[in-house]
Each structure stands twice: as structure tokens, then as C-alpha cells.
Design a protein around this motif. Sequence first.
Motif, PDB file in Angstrom:
ATOM      1  N   GLY A 154      14.262 -35.703  19.357  1.00 41.89           N
ATOM      2  CA  GLY A 154      15.350 -34.906  19.892  1.00 41.89           C
ATOM      3  C   GLY A 154      15.321 -33.504  19.333  1.00 41.89           C
ATOM      4  N   VAL A 155      16.263 -32.698  19.800  1.00 42.04           N
ATOM      5  CA  VAL A 155      16.356 -31.301  19.373  1.00 42.04           C
ATOM      6  C   VAL A 155      17.806 -30.944  19.084  1.00 42.04           C
ATOM      7  CG1 VAL A 155      14.265 -30.502  20.540  1.00 42.04           C
ATOM      8  CG2 VAL A 155      16.406 -30.573  21.800  1.00 42.04           C
ATOM      9  N   TYR A 156      17.985 -29.850  18.362  1.00 41.31           N
ATOM     10  CA  TYR A 156      19.306 -29.398  17.935  1.00 41.31           C
ATOM     11  C   TYR A 156      19.547 -27.971  18.414  1.00 41.31           C
ATOM     12  CZ  TYR A 156      22.808 -27.441  14.785  1.00 41.31           C
ATOM     13  OH  TYR A 156      23.900 -26.785  14.276  1.00 41.31           O
ATOM     14  N   VAL A 194      16.169 -43.080  13.404  1.00 43.89           N
ATOM     15  CA  VAL A 194      16.799 -42.933  12.087  1.00 43.89           C
ATOM     16  C   VAL A 194      17.719 -41.721  12.017  1.00 43.89           C
ATOM     17  CG1 VAL A 194      15.008 -44.165  10.839  1.00 43.89           C
ATOM     18  CG2 VAL A 194      14.789 -41.710  11.166  1.00 43.89           C
ATOM     19  N   PHE A 195      17.526 -40.747  12.916  1.00 40.64           N
ATOM     20  CA  PHE A 195      18.364 -39.569  12.901  1.00 40.64           C
ATOM     21  C   PHE A 195      19.625 -39.717  13.741  1.00 40.64           C
ATOM     22  CE2 PHE A 195      14.050 -37.914  12.211  1.00 40.64           C
ATOM     23  CZ  PHE A 195      14.243 -37.340  10.966  1.00 40.64           C
ATOM     24  N   LEU A 196      19.673 -40.772  14.563  1.00 41.40           N
ATOM     25  CA  LEU A 196      20.803 -40.936  15.463  1.00 41.40           C
ATOM     26  C   LEU A 196      22.069 -41.225  14.668  1.00 41.40           C
ATOM     27  CD1 LEU A 196      21.421 -40.999  18.506  1.00 41.40           C
ATOM     28  CD2 LEU A 196      21.139 -43.471  18.414  1.00 41.40           C
ATOM     29  N   SER A 202      21.320 -34.834  11.432  1.00 41.23           N
ATOM     30  CA  SER A 202      21.953 -36.149  11.354  1.00 41.23           C
ATOM     31  C   SER A 202      23.473 -36.100  11.311  1.00 41.23           C
ATOM     32  CB  SER A 202      21.412 -36.931  10.158  1.00 41.23           C
ATOM     33  OG  SER A 202      21.710 -36.238   8.966  1.00 41.23           O
ATOM     34  N   ASP A 203      24.057 -34.969  10.967  1.00 43.51           N
ATOM     35  CA  ASP A 203      25.513 -34.909  10.850  1.00 43.51           C
ATOM     36  C   ASP A 203      26.186 -34.235  12.050  1.00 43.51           C
ATOM     37  OD1 ASP A 203      24.397 -32.455  10.259  1.00 43.51           O
ATOM     38  OD2 ASP A 203      25.877 -31.937   8.738  1.00 43.51           O
ATOM     39  N   ASN A 262      23.141 -32.108  19.351  1.00 43.62           N
ATOM     40  CA  ASN A 262      21.809 -32.691  19.423  1.00 43.62           C
ATOM     41  C   ASN A 262      21.570 -33.224  20.827  1.00 43.62           C
ATOM     42  OD1 ASN A 262      20.994 -32.533  16.634  1.00 43.62           O
ATOM     43  ND2 ASN A 262      22.406 -34.211  16.197  1.00 43.62           N
ATOM     44  N   PHE A 263      20.325 -33.230  21.234  1.00 37.37           N
ATOM     45  CA  PHE A 263      19.915 -33.857  22.489  1.00 37.37           C
ATOM     46  C   PHE A 263      18.823 -34.848  22.134  1.00 37.37           C
ATOM     47  CE2 PHE A 263      16.804 -33.159  26.200  1.00 37.37           C
ATOM     48  CZ  PHE A 263      17.246 -34.286  26.869  1.00 37.37           C
ATOM     49  N   PHE A 264      19.075 -36.127  22.392  1.00 38.11           N
ATOM     50  CA  PHE A 264      18.113 -37.191  22.113  1.00 38.11           C
ATOM     51  C   PHE A 264      17.357 -37.512  23.399  1.00 38.11           C
ATOM     52  CE2 PHE A 264      21.782 -37.700  19.335  1.00 38.11           C
ATOM     53  CZ  PHE A 264      21.174 -37.641  18.100  1.00 38.11           C
ATOM     54  N   ILE A 265      16.054 -37.627  23.310  1.00 38.65           N
ATOM     55  CA  ILE A 265      15.198 -37.750  24.485  1.00 38.65           C
ATOM     56  C   ILE A 265      14.673 -39.174  24.646  1.00 38.65           C
ATOM     57  CG2 ILE A 265      13.074 -36.910  25.563  1.00 38.65           C
ATOM     58  CD1 ILE A 265      13.491 -34.356  23.738  1.00 38.65           C
TER      59      ILE A 265
END
Length: 167
Positions: free
Chosen positions: A2-4, A137-139, A56-57, A11-14
Motif C-alpha cells: 500500500g501507499v500513504y 502486518v501494516f494494516l 501503521s497509525d 493509506n491505500f491498501f492494494i
Amino acid sequence: SGVYSPTYNINFFIIPKCACTLTRQLWFFLHASDMIKDTPTNKWHNICNDFLPIKSDVPGYIVTRNPYNRVVSMYTNIFCRNIPDFSSCRDHFREIMGPSTFSFINFCHYLSICKQRNWLHINYHFLPQIKYVTENVFLPSLKSNVIISSKLVNIKCPEIDDNSPQT
């Protein structure tokens, strides 16, 4: 992955095969000022090289898709269209399935075998969506994220009567 975006603090999770090309293009348009490079690597696939990694936050969003529609899309895009970039996927299919034809039923059987083998050596496009959600793990906590379900929209065109007067 993902990107921030520091501009919007999001965040955008792909997830591959879940409207990711469209959402990546939209991300480039809305977040161009957040790029870490002058020139994008590739507006459709290497977005993680062009923007900051997810934080992550920070809350984010993820686009999901009906699993059945996603499997049909995988099959048609990777096996029916014969795109050269996916030749390794077709090679892996032959390695697992032998000389079987690239039928949809055989593709579903191939995915079942790959699942039994814990998805070893499989192209990331074929991984189940849940792996991207639960094993990222970053979600951050899902309470702070938005999950968007993409839907296929069927638009019917009106029937044209060949005998009707032309205007």
C-alpha cells in the motif's frame, strides 16, 4: 502492499484484481503532490515505488471484490487474453496441471491445488483477498479503515426495433 498520502493523512491498501488499476490511476490524480519521484515508475503497477509506504497509525481504505467475479477476471485476463507478462503464470499452471487445457474448470482446480500447497510459488494476482487483509502486518485495526466493495455494473441498452422510424 500500500501507499500513504501525507496531504490527506490516509493509506491505500492494494489488492490485485479488485479495481486496482482504476484506483491506482485515481490515486495518481488525487495525490500527485505526494509523489516522492519526479516521474512515475508506472501509473498502473509500481505505485509503491512512487509514493511513501503505508503508516501503521493512519486509517486507510481497501477495495475488495466478489470472490467469484475476481476469479473469473483472473482467468479471463491471465489465461484467455494471453498477455506475455503472464507467461510465467501459464507455465506454473502447466507445471501443476500437466498438459491440461486452460479451461475455467481446470483453472479453479489449479487454484484449489495451490491453496493446498499454501500458495507457494503462485503469482500474487491469484492470492485470496483475505491474505491481503489479515496477513498485512501494516494494516491497522479494521475499525479505523474503510473497506469498499467493488461491484460490476451491467447497463442494458434499449432494444432497437429495426422497423421503427429513424429520427
